[in-house]
Design an enzyme around this catalytic site. Structure first.
Site, PDB file in Angstrom:
ATOM      1  N   PRO A  49      39.833 -14.335  -6.300  1.00  0.00           N
ATOM      2  CA  PRO A  49      39.613 -13.970  -7.689  1.00  0.00           C
ATOM      3  C   PRO A  49      38.806 -12.697  -7.891  1.00  0.00           C
ATOM      4  O   PRO A  49      37.641 -12.756  -8.233  1.00  0.00           O
ATOM      5  CB  PRO A  49      38.886 -15.181  -8.283  1.00  0.00           C
ATOM      6  CG  PRO A  49      38.555 -16.074  -7.141  1.00  0.00           C
ATOM      7  CD  PRO A  49      38.963 -15.407  -5.885  1.00  0.00           C
ATOM      8  N   GLU A  50      39.424 -11.549  -7.682  1.00  0.00           N
ATOM      9  CA  GLU A  50      38.862 -10.320  -8.208  1.00  0.00           C
ATOM     10  C   GLU A  50      39.670 -10.031  -9.477  1.00  0.00           C
ATOM     11  O   GLU A  50      40.507 -10.844  -9.865  1.00  0.00           O
ATOM     12  CB  GLU A  50      38.967  -9.187  -7.176  1.00  0.00           C
ATOM     13  CG  GLU A  50      38.153  -9.495  -5.906  1.00  0.00           C
ATOM     14  CD  GLU A  50      38.159  -8.368  -4.883  1.00  0.00           C
ATOM     15  OE1 GLU A  50      38.158  -7.200  -5.278  1.00  0.00           O
ATOM     16  OE2 GLU A  50      38.174  -8.675  -3.675  1.00  0.00           O
TER      17      GLU A  50
END
Length: 296
Positions: free
Chosen positions: A2-3
């Site tokens: 999760p960037e």
DNA sequence: CCTTGAACCTGGGCGC
DNA sequence: TGCGCCCAGGTTCAAG
């Protein structure tokens, strides 16, 4: 992963089932993730309609019809899975449905919306993710969002902005770009990738980009273009995986992607005519991958 | 103010 | 097969 690009991919995957949908039931299977859930969490969501699903940096923002906003962060290991109805009015009869919930399925949104009834399952083994609620008019001042730097996808990021923010930074570029107050949304992988594209060493002090001779704005412009490119390509990759098949198990937020430097220690540098070897070093406790030959 | 390092938590991979 | 260690996409808090 999760960037920013992964969170945007999740947003796009959730939107069709959730925007305009009414939350019929919220199932909360433990009292907390990283933080305790908000007071009366389920009561504040049940019966509400989700007006829109937005993203700021790595945060998902669910805007409700009573002007409350659910702020969700996926931490390191959070993911969402959508199970859409198949048209039949049989509760629990979903496409991609799990026969039973998994051990780290912590929150289940039961919604009724544009795609019919659906279950949206939040899974997070490490529980670094969190969910908070606030009011729409207080969103910009909320502690988690206040102070975030510009989005790399928008037009507020520019060489001038970076010059200003780097000017007093003795920190290395790697740390500066990870700092969400300088630019919002980059994480360990995409900082490595962006610096490789820009041909800049992660160890170089941020301020030297501004103060060194030559044309600082030219160097910074190249960095800005590298950041934009890396993020745009990753969102495209996520978007195409969504279009293609979502993911065989229906999980959003993870897609296969080969990186140029990240996790490639010992590989030959992929830059044309470089011939260097990718190295792994540790900076502020986290792995950095870069090519010492072409990143200066 | 700035910078670094530890903490939060679980699971996977590796060496022995 | 099992145990211990290291590592992992992020953020926050304490200490220097």
């Amino acid at each position: 992963m999760p960037e920013l690009p992964e969170v945007e991919t999740v947003r796009r995957g959730l939107a069709p089932a959730m925007e305009g949908a009414r939350v019929e039931k919220l199932e909360q299977r433990r009292p907390d993730l990283r933080f305790p859930f908000p007071e009366r969490f389920s009561a504040r969501l049940e019966g509400r309609t989700i007006r829109s699903l937005r993203r700021r940096a790595k945060y998902l923002l669910f805007e409700l019809d009573d002007d409350a906003v659910l702020i969700a962060h996926l931490g390191m290991s959070g993911s969402f899975q959508v199970e859409t109805g198949n048209g039949a009015d049989t509760p629990g009869d979903f496409h991609h449905a799990r026969s039973t919930l998994a051990s780290h399925d912590h929150v289940i949104f039961h919604v009724d919306g544009p795609m019919g009834r659906a279950r949206i399952i939040y899974n997070d083994p490490r529980r670094f993710g969190f969910m908070l609620m606030t009011r729409r008019d207080e969103l910009d001042d909320h502690p988690t969002l206040r102070g975030l730097g510009p989005e790399p996808t928008g037009n507020t990021l520019s060489a001038e902005v970076l010059a200003e923010r780097f000017a007093a930074k003795s920190a290395p570029l790697k740390a500066a770009l990870l700092d969400q107050r300088i630019i919002a949304g980059l994480g360990n992988i995409y900082v490595c990738e962006a610096l490789w594209r820009a041909g800049l060493s992660p160890r170089r002090r941020a301020a030297t980009l501004v103060t060194a001779g030559g044309r600082p704005l030219l160097r910074l412009e190249k960095l800005v273009q590298s950041i934009r490119g890396v993020i745009a390509d990753a969102i495209d990759a996520g978007g195409s995986s969504l279009r293609d098949h979502r993911q065989t198990d229906g999980t959003l937020g993870y897609f296969q992607h080969r990186f140029d430097v990240y996790d490639r220690e010992g590989d030959r540098c992929r830059r044309e005519d470089c011939g260097g070897t990718i190295r792994r070093i540790v900076q502020s406790g986290r792995s950095t991958f870069f090519c010492p030959a072409c990143q200066r």
